[in-house]
Structures are given as C-alpha cells and as structure tokens.
Design an enzyme around this catalytic site. Structure first.
Site, PDB file in Angstrom:
ATOM      1  CE  LYS A   1      -3.790   2.193   2.595  1.00  0.00           C
ATOM      2  NZ  LYS A   1      -4.696   2.066   3.756  1.00  0.00           N
TER       3      LYS A   1
ATOM      4  CB  SER B   1      -7.901   4.067   2.805  1.00  0.00           C
ATOM      5  OG  SER B   1      -7.065   3.465   3.793  1.00  0.00           O
TER       6      SER B   1
ATOM      7  CB  SER C   1      -8.470   1.351   5.874  1.00  0.00           C
ATOM      8  OG  SER C   1      -9.225   2.531   5.854  1.00  0.00           O
TER       9      SER C   1
END
Length: 496
Positions: free
Chosen positions: A75, A150, A174
């Site tokens: 990420k 996210s 998330s």
C-alpha cells in the site's frame, strides 16, 4: 501459478518448478494486463526483477528467508526506498523516501519481492478508494463497483490475482472493509503489534498495518514477518515474538475431535451488529457462515456492545483531530507539493495545501482543527476520548462470555463507483461495524463468506472476526477452520 497460495508458491520455488524471477515476471505481466483496474500507482519492473534475482541467489545458497522469492504489493502509505511513496495524494506525488518503512524492511528481510505500490484513498481517508489523486480503483468482481478503502488498491490486487499478498493499513476499517468488498482475507492486528515507523500517518492512535491475502493461513505467514517490537515507533508494544501459524489446522480444545475442530469455541453475536441497516443479502451470507461454524462445533452466544452507535461520532472527532495535527507538516517547505506562484510565505502555505490536498482530506482537517480549537476541545475531543474508553470496556465485558465476536464487516456489499460521492455521511456510516474495534485497539479481520443477491450477486460479503488483545493466532485459527470447510476464499472473479 497465480491461483496458488503463498505456501504453495514457496513449495514451487523450493522444488525449482519456477524461479523467483519467473514468478515476478508472471505477476508483472498480469499487472500490466489489468491496468484498467488502476490497482497500482507505481510499478518498476527493473527494481522488482533485481529483488527477485537476489532472492534466487539466496535460495540457491540455502540462505533464504522464510518468504524468499514470494511477491507482495505494498500500500502506498508505506514509504519504500527506490519507489515513489505518495499516500494517494498530489501533495506527495513525486516524493521518494530515503528509507524503508519497518513493515517493508521486515518483509524484504524475509525475502519477499516488491511488485509495486498500490492505490489508496488519499492519506488513507476514505472507504471506497475514490479519494485517490490517481483515480478510483475498480472492483475485480464487478468493475462498476468500488473495492473498498482505504486499502482498495491492495484488496483489488489480491482479488484479481495481480499479487498473492499485499500490505494494508486500518485506521477505522481500511483493511477489513476492502477485504470484505473484494472477497479476500485481511487482518488488523492489535494496536501496537505492527510498527508504524515509515507509515505515513493519518490518525496516530488508530493507524495499524496488516496483511491482505487469499487466506488466513497466508495472512499468518505474513504476520510472522510483519509483527514485532520496533524501538523507532513510540507506540510499538514490547512483547515476545510469536508464531501466528501455530494453531492452524488444530482443534480449539487440546485433544479435541477432528470432526468438530471448534468444539468449545464460544462465538459472541452482538445484537447491535444485526439490527436495522444491515442489508438482507449480507445478513443471509453471515447467517450461513455462522451455521458453518456451528457444524464445526462452535457455540453461538448473544452479547451486547451498547455503544456501537456512538463509534461513528467518536471516530469522526478523534481521527480528524489527529489528522489535522499530522498533516500540518505538509506546507510546501521541506517536501511535498509547493505552489508554483505565491506572493509571500503565508500565501505559499495556503496555495500549496489548497492545491496538494483533495476535498475529503481538507474536510477532515477542517473538522479536526475545529474540535481541537479553544472552546470546543473539552466539549468534543475530551468527551470523545471518554466514550472511546467506554467502548473498549464494552468489548471486555462481552469477552467475559465469548472467545471471539463475529458479525458483518460492512452493512452492505460494495456500492457503485460514484454512488456516495456527494454524501460523505453515508460513506462514513458504512464503517459502523469496524470503527469500534479500531477505537478499542482490538484485532479484527474479514474473511470471504458469500455474495450479495440480485443485482449484487457478483459482489462479495465478508465475515468480521474480532478477538481480544493479542489473540491474533486464535483468530487466524478460527478463520482457517472456516476456510478449510468452505471455498469462498479460493473463488476468483470472472476472467482471472
């Protein structure tokens, strides 16, 4: 090759059925062919293949780490030397970190090969991956739908088999919510279990990194490398390392019946997680999963988490307050976006931040600044912290009568891209089942357990499993038992 688990891929490497370079090339080709998903924001084949060659050399010498040669996507909130580290923001669009985040460094030390950096909601603020400066990510199961956020780029990458594993972060859901929406497995460890050093901060008392992969067994392998004390992170907990795979495939009770592997397990079902607002198709999938657990020997126990409904207002006071402080460093002076034209220093600050931050980030900075301002700090921020402690106490009361808590990870399946963009409150409400877990600092995970109905028949449903502090190994055992009895986690989107 892309249908194999991490354990299977490592066995293939050890048996010389493929090399780390060949494995990396395989996934790089898949990433290139799936650009339309927009799951990745930065791929550098040269860097990836150099790491793969090093892994092959280590394997040949017998000096390889436990995850040597296995590919992973990171990420883009974890700073990574040699790669851009953007946090999904124009503010950091060209930022190159001089060091690796601890999570990245530990996985690299275990021998993993970085495939690239995945798309995300800007500064991890969002539930749909529509807030990224680099465009929205499409859900591989239904490209009209969001992949969650996210960590939407990571969930989409794993679901589409563009990577066998990915890192994510979870501030209010998330990891768990995108894992649910994309039909993959993801775990948020106990707060402080995984180092935040080198993780671009959103809300420091909530942010926690964790793995996303096809299965609980794969997540356990990854967590073995990721977790551990880090003196460079002041919130890291000094605790002995443990093997998160140690309970996999074993009965809950020592010497138990293999036909009822979870006999003795008490599963708490909060009434607040099954009330109004839960979609019928999600409820049906969760109910079916719970029946599977009963056939495995578990007992269902009613529990109550009475302050669940307060988790949204509490979270949206505390998280924006911490975000407004953390993001004050991005001013166009030291690093990050700087406006091209400005009259003076103050004008440079204003224009750089106005141009560099997106609408959702600006909204949360404004809210955070307001609740911390003179005259409102006591009424909002301190009050929210008091309720946060009560929420944590509610969980401890529930755990007196159960071993794990289960329920939906989200009240609905993934929604259409653009469906909630004009109503941020509706987006916030989608996190109702995950926020309280983060506020309490507890570990939580999502495992695939079915699909929606009707028009949503291609959109996955995730079962949330919540454990007490440091119970990750037991949670992974519970998830693994379910995955040994079902095949939801190995199903793939059409065309994969």
């Amino acid at each position: 090759m892309h249908a194999k688990s991490l354990t299977e891929l490592r066995a293939a490497l050890d048996a010389k059925e493929c090399s780390a370079v060949e494995l990396a090339q395989h996934y790089l080709k898949r990433i290139d062919a799936a650009r339309d998903l927009n799951a990745f924001v930065h791929v550098d084949a040269e860097l990836t293949l150099a790491q793969a060659k090093a892994a092959d050399a280590a394997l040949a010498k017998g000096e390889a780490g436990p995850l040597a040669g296995l590919p992973i996507a990171h990420k883009d909130v974890f700073v990574t030397r040699g790669w851009r580290s953007t946090a999904g923001s124009k503010m950091l669009a060209n930022y190159a970190s001089p060091f690796d985040a601890t999570v990245v460094a530990r996985l690299s030390a275990a021998g993993m090969v970085t495939l690239g950096k995945t798309n995300m909601d800007e500064f991890a603020m969002g539930s749909s991956n529509e807030n990224s400066a680099f465009g929205p990510v499409k859900n591989p199961w239904d490209t009209n739908a969001v992949p969650g956020g996210s960590s939407g780029g990571s969930s989409a990458a794993v679901a589409a088999r563009l990577a066998p594993a990915a890192t994510g972060t979870d501030t209010g859901g998330s990891i768990r919510q995108p894992a649910s929406f994309a039909g993959v497995t993801g775990i948020k460890p106990t707060y402080g279990r995984v180092s935040r050093y080198g993780m671009i901060a959103f809300a420091s008392s909530l942010d926690q990194g964790g793995p996303m992969a096809r299965s609980a067994a794969d997540c356990a392998l990854l967590l073995n490398a990721m977790a551990g004390f880090d003196e460079r992170d002041s919130t890291s907990l000094e605790r002995a390392d443990e093997d998160y795979t140690r309970h996999l495939g074993k009965t809950w009770a020592a010497g138990g019946d293999a036909g009822k592997p979870l006999a003795g397990l008490r599963i708490g079902l909060p009434a607040e997680y099954f009330g109004a607002g839960l979609a019928d198709d999600v409820r049906a999938a969760i109910d079916a999963a719970l029946k599977t657990y009963e056939t495995l020997g578990a007992t269902l126990v009613p529990v109550s988490l009475p302050k669940t409904e307060l988790s949204i207002p509490v979270y949206y006071v505390i998280a924006p307050a911490e975000a407004s402080s953390n993001l004050s460093r991005f001013d166009g002076v030291r690093y990050g976006h700087r406006a091209a034209e400005y009259r003076d220093l103050l004008d440079m600050y204003k224009k750089s931040r106005a141009e560099g931050f997106g609408p959702e980030v600006k909204r949360r900075i404004l809210v955070g600044t307001y609740v911390l301002s003179h005259g409102y700090y006591d009424a909002y921020y301190l009050q929210a912290q008091k309720i946060r402690r009560i929420i944590a106490q509610d969980f401890q009361e529930a755990f007196k009568s159960c071993d794990v808590i289960m329920g939906p990870a989200s009240p609905t399946v993934a929604w259409d891209i653009g469906a909630k963009g004009d109503d941020p409150v509706q987006m916030y409400l989608a996190d109702i089942y995950t926020l309280s877990v983060s506020l309490a600092g507890l570990p939580g995970m999502s495992v695939p357990c079915g699909f929606g109905a009707g028009a949503n028949a291609k959109r996955p449903v995730g079962l949330q499993i919540i454990g007490n502090y440091f119970d990750e190994a037991r949670m992974l055992q519970v998830a693994d038992a379910f995955q040994r009895a079902t095949d939801w986690h190995v199903q793939e989107p059409a065309g994969v």
